[in-house]
Write a protein that holds these residues in place. Structure first.
Motif, PDB file in Angstrom:
ATOM      1  N   MET A 179      -3.477   5.254   8.782  1.00 51.02           N
ATOM      2  CA  MET A 179      -2.746   4.354   9.138  1.00 51.02           C
ATOM      3  C   MET A 179      -2.301   2.996   7.978  1.00 51.02           C
ATOM      4  N   GLY A 180      -3.416   2.186   7.197  1.00 50.46           N
ATOM      5  CA  GLY A 180      -3.786   1.128   6.815  1.00 50.46           C
ATOM      6  C   GLY A 180      -3.110   1.405   5.485  1.00 50.46           C
ATOM      7  N   TRP A 181      -2.763   2.627   4.881  1.00 54.03           N
ATOM      8  CA  TRP A 181      -2.840   2.909   3.699  1.00 54.03           C
ATOM      9  C   TRP A 181      -0.721   2.422   3.645  1.00 54.03           C
ATOM     10  N   GLY A 183       0.501  -0.187   5.274  1.00 51.70           N
ATOM     11  CA  GLY A 183       0.468  -1.373   4.446  1.00 51.70           C
ATOM     12  C   GLY A 183       0.133  -1.405   2.460  1.00 51.70           C
ATOM     13  N   PHE A 184      -0.834  -0.716   2.493  1.00 50.51           N
ATOM     14  CA  PHE A 184      -1.310  -0.519   0.844  1.00 50.51           C
ATOM     15  C   PHE A 184       0.103  -0.295   0.482  1.00 50.51           C
ATOM     16  N   ASN A 185       0.230   0.903   0.443  1.00 50.71           N
ATOM     17  CA  ASN A 185       1.959   1.257  -0.399  1.00 50.71           C
ATOM     18  C   ASN A 185       3.291   0.840  -0.040  1.00 50.71           C
ATOM     19  N   GLY A 186       2.575   0.536   0.936  1.00 47.63           N
ATOM     20  CA  GLY A 186       4.127   0.014   1.411  1.00 47.63           C
ATOM     21  C   GLY A 186       4.306  -1.576   1.345  1.00 47.63           C
ATOM     22  N   GLY A 187       3.074  -2.227   1.476  1.00 46.56           N
ATOM     23  CA  GLY A 187       3.453  -4.012   0.701  1.00 46.56           C
ATOM     24  C   GLY A 187       4.197  -4.258  -1.059  1.00 46.56           C
ATOM     25  N   ALA A 188       3.312  -2.921  -1.535  1.00 42.89           N
ATOM     26  CA  ALA A 188       3.606  -2.707  -3.453  1.00 42.89           C
ATOM     27  C   ALA A 188       4.710  -3.452  -3.335  1.00 42.89           C
ATOM     28  N   PRO A 189       5.255  -3.701  -2.791  1.00 40.44           N
ATOM     29  CA  PRO A 189       7.331  -3.843  -3.102  1.00 40.44           C
ATOM     30  C   PRO A 189       7.378  -5.143  -3.422  1.00 40.44           C
ATOM     31  N   TYR A 190       6.076  -6.080  -2.393  1.00 41.93           N
ATOM     32  CA  TYR A 190       6.314  -7.630  -1.824  1.00 41.93           C
ATOM     33  C   TYR A 190       7.717  -7.878  -1.316  1.00 41.93           C
ATOM     34  N   THR A 203       4.254   8.734   1.408  1.00 47.01           N
ATOM     35  CA  THR A 203       2.368   8.260   1.797  1.00 47.01           C
ATOM     36  C   THR A 203       1.976   9.053   2.454  1.00 47.01           C
ATOM     37  N   HIS A 204       2.548   9.241   3.610  1.00 45.99           N
ATOM     38  CA  HIS A 204       2.146  10.136   4.782  1.00 45.99           C
ATOM     39  C   HIS A 204       1.951  11.613   4.718  1.00 45.99           C
ATOM     40  N   VAL A 205       3.278  11.847   3.945  1.00 40.97           N
ATOM     41  CA  VAL A 205       4.113  13.539   3.633  1.00 40.97           C
ATOM     42  C   VAL A 205       2.923  13.973   2.082  1.00 40.97           C
TER      43      VAL A 205
END
Length: 430
Positions: A179-181, A183-190, A203-205
Motif C-alpha cells: 500500500m505504501g508503495w 506514495g513511493f512511486n506515485g509521489g515521484a512526479p512531485y 505499480t500495482h499491476v
C-alpha cells in the motif's frame, strides 16, 4: 520474518536507521544530494534547517523545499534499512550505528546527486530512474551483499534453520509495504498529476503479476504455495517497476511483472545453490536477489519500454525526445536514440554497482578499526536478550514461580497434578 531471538534486534536496526538518517539528511545529506554542485557526482554539504531555505519553492517550484526535504528523506532512510536485511542475525549493533551515517554520507548522496539532481552527470546523460530503482534498490542490494561479505555469516544453526517468528505479522507488514508503495512511486512526479496516476496503477499491476508468477513457480516446482515466496514475488515486482512506473504503459508493466517474478525466483531458489559466491555470502533476506537483481531488471526494462510522451510528462524539459525506450526507437526509426537510452541505463547500473562495492567496503573496513563488525559467538547464541536485555515474547517474568500460577480454576493441582503439569509445560513452550 526473522527467528524469534532476533526479532527485537532486527526491528531496532530499522528504527535506529530511520532516526539517524533524518538528522544526517537535514544536517548535510539533502543538499549533498539535491543542492549546489561540488563535483559531477556530488553536491556541496550544507544544512537544510533555515526557514528561508525551507520555505522557498523547491527546484521544481510546486511546493516548499521543506516538503521536498521530507519526501526525499524517507527514500534516503529506507535504503540503509534494506541493507540491514542482508545483515540480520549477527551484526554488532554499535557497528550498525556507525555504518548508517557513514554509508548514507559517502554512498547514498553520491548516487542520488548523480541520477536525480539536474546537475548530476548521470542525470545529464539521460538515465531514467523514476522513483529509485537505481538510487535505492540497486544500491541497497549491492551494498547489503558487500557488507554481508565483510561482516561474516550467521551461526551455522541459524543459517540452516531460521523460521519466521510471526508470519501473520509479516503479512501485515507486506500489506503496508504494498500500500505504501503507492506514495513511493506515485509521489515521484512531485505533484498530483496524470503521470502520478499512471505510476500508481502500473505499480500495482506489475506487483500483482510478479506475486502470481512467483506463486505459480513455487507450486509447479515445490508443490506448495508459499506465503513467504509470494511476499518475495511482491517485493521483486515493486522494485522492478520503480525505475519506470510512470514512463511505461500498463501492458509493459505486466511483462515487467512476469520477468520480475521469474528471474529472481530462479536466481534465489535454483542458481543460489550452484554459485559459490552466493552460497558463501550470508545475505539473510536475499536482498541481492529481491532488490539488486530486481532493480537491474527494472532499469533495463525501463530502457526498453519507456514511452517518449510519458517521459515528457514526467521530466517537463524541452529535450524530452531524448528519453525513448529501445522498443519505441525501433518502432519509429530512431534506433540509435533507443540504443543510446539503453546505454545510459547500463552506465547507471555499472556506476551504482561499482560505487557501492567500493564505498561499502571502505566503510566496513573503517568501522572494523573501531569496533567488531560481528557479534561474539556467545551473544549470537542468545540473541536479543544478550544484546538489548529484552525479548520479543515474554509471558511472565523469569523469576516468577510457575507453581504459583493458576492455570485453570477447573483443575485442582493436588487432584490433577499430571494435567496441571502438562498444561504448564505447553504454556511455557508457547
Amino acid at each position: 520474518m526473522v527467528k524469534k531471538k532476533w526479532a527485537i534486534n532486527s526491528a531496532f536496526m530499522a528504527l535506529y536507521a530511520f532516526a539517524s538518517v533524518l538528522i544526517c539528511w537535514v544536517g548535510w545529506g539533502y543538499r549533498m544530494s539535491f543542492g549546489d554542485k561540488l563535483v559531477a557526482f556530488w553536491g556541496k554539504p550544507s544544512v537544510a534547517l533555515d526557514e528561508k531555505y525551507l520555505l522557498r519553492p523547491a527546484f521544481l517550484g510546486y511546493f516548499p523545499t521543506a516538503t521536498m526535504v521530507f519526501f526525499q528523506f524517507v527514500f534516503a532512510a529506507i535504503t540503509p534499512i534494506l541493507i540491514a536485511g542482508a545483515l540480520l542475525g549477527r551484526m554488532n549493533f554499535i557497528a550498525w550505528m556507525l555504518f548508517v551515517p557513514l554509508w548514507h554520507t559517502f554512498s547514498y548522496t553520491i548516487g542520488a546527486f548523480s541520477i536525480w539532481c539536474p546537475d548530476g552527470w548521470l542525470s545529464k546523460l539521460g538515465v531514467i530512474d523514476f522513483a529509485g530503482g537505481f538510487v535505492i534498490h540497486l544500491s541497497s542490494g549491492v551494498a547489503g551483499f558487500t557488507a554481508a561479505y565483510w561482516v561474516g555469516p550467521r551461526q551455522d544453526k541459524d543459517r540452516e534453520r531460521f523460521p519466521p517468528n510471526n508470519i501473520l505479522m509479516m503479512l501485515a507488514g507486506a500489506g503496508l509495504l504494498w500500500m505504501g508503495w503507492t506514495g513511493f512511486n506515485g509521489g515521484a512526479p512531485y505533484t498530483a498529476s496524470t503521470d502520478a496516476s499512471l505510476a500508481i496503477l502500473n505499480t500495482h499491476v506489475c506487483t500483482a503479476t510478479s506475486l502470481l508468477t512467483w506463486l505459480v513457480l513455487d507450486i509447479a516446482v515445490f508443490g506448495k504455495p508459499s506465503v513467504i515466496g509470494a511476499v518475495n514475488g511482491m517485493i521483486t515486482g515493486l522494485v522492478c517497476i520503480t525505475p519506470g512506473a510512470g514512463v511505461v504503459q500498463s501492458w509493459a508493466a505486466i511483462l515487467m511483472g512476469l520477468i520480475s517474478g521469474s528471474v529472481p525466483w530462479y536466481t534465489m531458489t535454483i542458481l543460489h545453490k550452484k554459485v559459490k559466491l552466493l552460497r558463501h555470502v550470508d545475505d539473510t533476506f536475499a536482498v541481492f536477489h529481491t532488490h539488486a537483481l530486481a532493480g537491474i531488471l527494472g532499469g533495463i526494462l525501463t530502457g526498453f519500454f519507456a514511452v517518449p510522451k510519458l517521459c515528457r510528462l514526467f521530466y517537463l524539459v524541452s529535450e524530452w525526445e531524448r528519453y525513448i525506450g529501445l522498443a519505441y526507437g525501433l518502432q519509429t526509426g530512431r534506433t540509435s536514440a533507443g540504443l543510446r537510452q539503453m546505454g545510459a541505463q547500463l552506465a547507471g547500473i555499472g556506476f551504482i554497482v561499482c560505487l557501492n562495492i567500493v564505498t561499502t567496503s571502505s566503510v566496513c573496513l573503517f568501522i572494523k578499526l573501531i569496533v567488531p563488525l560481528r557479534l561474539k559467538e556467545g551473544v549470537l547464541q542468545i540473541g536479543d536478550d544478550a544484546i538489548h536485555g529484552e525479548e520479543a515474547y515474554v509471558l511472565w517474568d523469569d523469576e516468577e514461580k510457575y507453581e504459583n500460577t493458576q492455570v485453570n480454576s477447573a483443575y485442582d493441582a493436588d487432584e490433577y497434578p499430571s494435567v496441571v503439569s502438562k498444561t504448564l509445560s505447553e504454556f511455557q513452550m508457547v
